[in-house]
Design a protein around this motif. Structure first.
Motif, mmCIF file in Angstrom:
data_model
loop_
_atom_site.group_PDB
_atom_site.id
_atom_site.type_symbol
_atom_site.label_atom_id
_atom_site.label_comp_id
_atom_site.label_asym_id
_atom_site.label_seq_id
_atom_site.Cartn_x
_atom_site.Cartn_y
_atom_site.Cartn_z
ATOM 1 N N MET A 231 -11.877 6.562 11.355
ATOM 2 C CA MET A 231 -10.885 5.659 10.792
ATOM 3 C C MET A 231 -10.597 5.937 9.321
ATOM 4 N N TRP A 232 -11.396 6.778 8.666
ATOM 5 C CA TRP A 232 -11.245 6.968 7.223
ATOM 6 C C TRP A 232 -9.866 7.477 6.803
ATOM 7 N N PRO A 233 -9.305 8.546 7.400
ATOM 8 C CA PRO A 233 -7.987 9.008 6.954
ATOM 9 C C PRO A 233 -6.926 7.918 7.021
ATOM 10 N N SER A 234 -6.951 7.128 8.109
ATOM 11 C CA SER A 234 -5.975 6.036 8.242
ATOM 12 C C SER A 234 -6.202 4.956 7.194
ATOM 13 N N MET A 235 -7.461 4.617 6.934
ATOM 14 C CA MET A 235 -7.768 3.593 5.942
ATOM 15 C C MET A 235 -7.416 4.069 4.539
ATOM 16 N N PHE A 236 -7.582 5.362 4.294
ATOM 17 C CA PHE A 236 -7.231 5.918 2.989
ATOM 18 C C PHE A 236 -5.744 5.743 2.719
ATOM 19 N N LEU A 237 -4.919 6.151 3.679
ATOM 20 C CA LEU A 237 -3.471 6.019 3.510
ATOM 21 C C LEU A 237 -3.047 4.554 3.512
ATOM 22 N N LEU A 238 -3.718 3.728 4.306
ATOM 23 C CA LEU A 238 -3.399 2.297 4.337
ATOM 24 C C LEU A 238 -3.677 1.655 2.982
ATOM 25 N N SER A 239 -4.750 2.083 2.312
ATOM 26 C CA SER A 239 -5.064 1.549 0.986
ATOM 27 C C SER A 239 -3.957 1.861 -0.006
ATOM 28 N N GLU A 240 -3.395 3.063 0.092
ATOM 29 C CA GLU A 240 -2.279 3.437 -0.780
ATOM 30 C C GLU A 240 -1.068 2.548 -0.495
ATOM 31 N N ILE A 241 -0.812 2.290 0.792
ATOM 32 C CA ILE A 241 0.336 1.450 1.168
ATOM 33 C C ILE A 241 0.141 0.030 0.672
ATOM 34 N N VAL A 242 -1.084 -0.497 0.790
ATOM 35 C CA VAL A 242 -1.376 -1.860 0.339
ATOM 36 C C VAL A 242 -1.044 -2.016 -1.148
ATOM 37 N N GLN A 243 -1.434 -1.023 -1.959
ATOM 38 C CA GLN A 243 -1.149 -1.089 -3.388
ATOM 39 C C GLN A 243 0.347 -1.176 -3.651
ATOM 40 N N ILE A 244 1.114 -0.384 -2.910
ATOM 41 C CA ILE A 244 2.562 -0.364 -3.109
ATOM 42 C C ILE A 244 3.170 -1.713 -2.755
ATOM 43 N N PHE A 245 2.771 -2.289 -1.619
ATOM 44 C CA PHE A 245 3.349 -3.559 -1.200
ATOM 45 C C PHE A 245 2.925 -4.701 -2.116
ATOM 46 N N ILE A 246 1.722 -4.620 -2.680
ATOM 47 C CA ILE A 246 1.273 -5.654 -3.608
ATOM 48 C C ILE A 246 2.170 -5.679 -4.845
ATOM 49 N N LEU A 247 2.569 -4.491 -5.291
ATOM 50 C CA LEU A 247 3.351 -4.381 -6.530
ATOM 51 C C LEU A 247 4.855 -4.317 -6.304
ATOM 52 N N ALA A 248 5.293 -4.124 -5.068
ATOM 53 C CA ALA A 248 6.712 -3.896 -4.800
ATOM 54 C C ALA A 248 7.574 -5.078 -5.226
ATOM 55 N N ASP A 249 7.153 -6.293 -4.895
ATOM 56 C CA ASP A 249 7.945 -7.476 -5.226
ATOM 57 C C ASP A 249 8.106 -7.620 -6.738
ATOM 58 N N PHE A 250 7.001 -7.414 -7.469
ATOM 59 C CA PHE A 250 7.082 -7.524 -8.914
ATOM 60 C C PHE A 250 8.016 -6.459 -9.484
ATOM 61 N N CYS A 251 7.888 -5.221 -9.006
ATOM 62 C CA CYS A 251 8.730 -4.133 -9.522
ATOM 63 C C CYS A 251 10.201 -4.415 -9.267
ATOM 64 N N TYR A 252 10.513 -5.038 -8.136
ATOM 65 C CA TYR A 252 11.901 -5.395 -7.844
ATOM 66 C C TYR A 252 12.441 -6.362 -8.893
ATOM 67 N N TYR A 253 11.679 -7.405 -9.183
ATOM 68 C CA TYR A 253 12.134 -8.396 -10.162
ATOM 69 C C TYR A 253 12.141 -7.819 -11.576
ATOM 70 N N TYR A 254 11.240 -6.873 -11.845
ATOM 71 C CA TYR A 254 11.246 -6.235 -13.168
ATOM 72 C C TYR A 254 12.525 -5.425 -13.359
ATOM 73 N N ILE A 255 12.878 -4.609 -12.367
ATOM 74 C CA ILE A 255 14.099 -3.804 -12.457
ATOM 75 C C ILE A 255 15.320 -4.714 -12.567
ATOM 76 N N LYS A 256 15.334 -5.768 -11.778
ATOM 77 C CA LYS A 256 16.451 -6.723 -11.817
ATOM 78 C C LYS A 256 16.578 -7.350 -13.202
ATOM 79 N N SER A 257 15.448 -7.675 -13.821
ATOM 80 C CA SER A 257 15.460 -8.285 -15.148
ATOM 81 C C SER A 257 15.965 -7.299 -16.199
ATOM 82 N N VAL A 258 15.502 -6.045 -16.115
ATOM 83 C CA VAL A 258 15.922 -5.029 -17.080
ATOM 84 C C VAL A 258 17.417 -4.759 -16.960
ATOM 85 N N VAL A 259 17.903 -4.644 -15.723
ATOM 86 C CA VAL A 259 19.331 -4.405 -15.503
ATOM 87 C C VAL A 259 20.160 -5.556 -16.051
ATOM 88 N N GLY A 260 19.624 -6.770 -15.925
ATOM 89 C CA GLY A 260 20.335 -7.942 -16.436
ATOM 90 C C GLY A 260 20.235 -8.106 -17.937
#
Length: 272
Positions: A231-260
């Motif tokens: 299961m390690w290869p799958s868990m390794f890639l899943l950990s990378e995905i988890v980090q992205i989804f944790i930060l994705a919402d914030f990054c969206y609002y950050y870009i929106k704020s900068v553009v505004g």
């Protein structure tokens, strides 16, 4: 007469009105398109991982600039910095033992600067530290990561302890930003330097994930077996995905704020 909205504002408004499942689908599609673009323009995909670590270092530099210029650590999570220092220290140990290369030097520099930030918050700028808002219980992530690493870790030829440590730092890195997001959610208002730091983390995590995905594609899956079996290869890639989804919402609002054109980012309930 109202001024016409910018195209990006129209798109942002449309995305904001979509159901959560549609938003998640759009994030996945956008991420895949970005990865394919990087595959086209970046010939040596190892550069993506080095760039990810460099962006992380830039984010830390932003924090240092904030602490030195403004002499305040308000809005920063000490617990998130401590988790970062912990996974960097463990990863540095693994790097020295298992593969000494350029990443070892980059991790060393990032760890040193992170420890400096911790020192400043703990001893020099204590009066501005928002301890009441930094209320995330870190044992909620440290203990599960430690337990998970005991059962799911690389199956390489290295010593068992080293393999467990490697898995632990991968899992911990995926959730190390949670205390910082909790502080920002408690405050509702994010200062520019703090927002830039977290945005840099989001970019770094995406570049790191893109590196691994492209390496898997380039090797036609052989990289997964090189990482180990089970299961390690799958868990390794899943950990990378988890980090992205944790930060994705914030990054969206950050870009929106900068553009505004807004210097201060205001979070809506449920964001971060």
């Amino acid at each position: 007469m109202k001024a016409p909205k910018r195209p990006i504002q129209v798109v942002a408004s449309w995305v904001r009105q979509r159901p959560p499942k549609v938003k998640a689908f759009l994030v996945v599609i956008t991420g895949m398109a970005a990865i394919m673009f990087l595959r086209t323009v970046v010939h040596d995909h190892d550069y993506l991982f080095v760039t990810a670590e460099a962006v992380h270092a830039i984010g830390i530099s932003v924090l240092i600039y904030k602490l030195m210029k403004e002499r305040t650590c308000s809005g920063l999570s000490l617990k998130s910095q401590e988790l970062t220092a912990l996974f960097l220290a463990v990863r540095l140990y693994c790097s020295f033992i298992m593969e000494y290369d350029i990443h070892t030097l980059l991790d060393s520099a990032t760890l040193i600067t992170t420890l400096w930030v911790i020192y400043m918050i703990r001893f020099k700028l204590t009066s501005s530290y928002m301890g009441a808002e930094d209320n995330f219980a870190i044992y909620y992530v440290v203990i599960p990561c430690a337990v998970l690493s005991l059962f799911i870790h690389p199956s390489t030829q290295h010593h068992l302890l080293n393999r467990i440590c490697w898995a632990f730092c991968v899992y911990l890195e995926a959730v190390s930003v949670l205390p910082q997001l909790q502080v920002m959610q408690n405050n509702k208002i994010v200062e520019p330097f703090t927002a830039q730091y977290v945005f840099a983390l989001g970019i770094a995590r995406f570049l790191s994930y893109a590196h691994w995905v492209l390496q898997v594609l380039d090797t036609r899956g052989r990289l997964l077996t090189a990482l180990g079996y089970g299961m390690w290869p799958s868990m390794f890639l899943l950990s990378e995905i988890v980090q992205i989804f944790i930060l994705a919402d914030f990054c969206y609002y950050y870009i929106k704020s900068v553009v505004g054109g807004h210097l201060v980012l205001r979070l809506l309930p449920g964001v971060a």
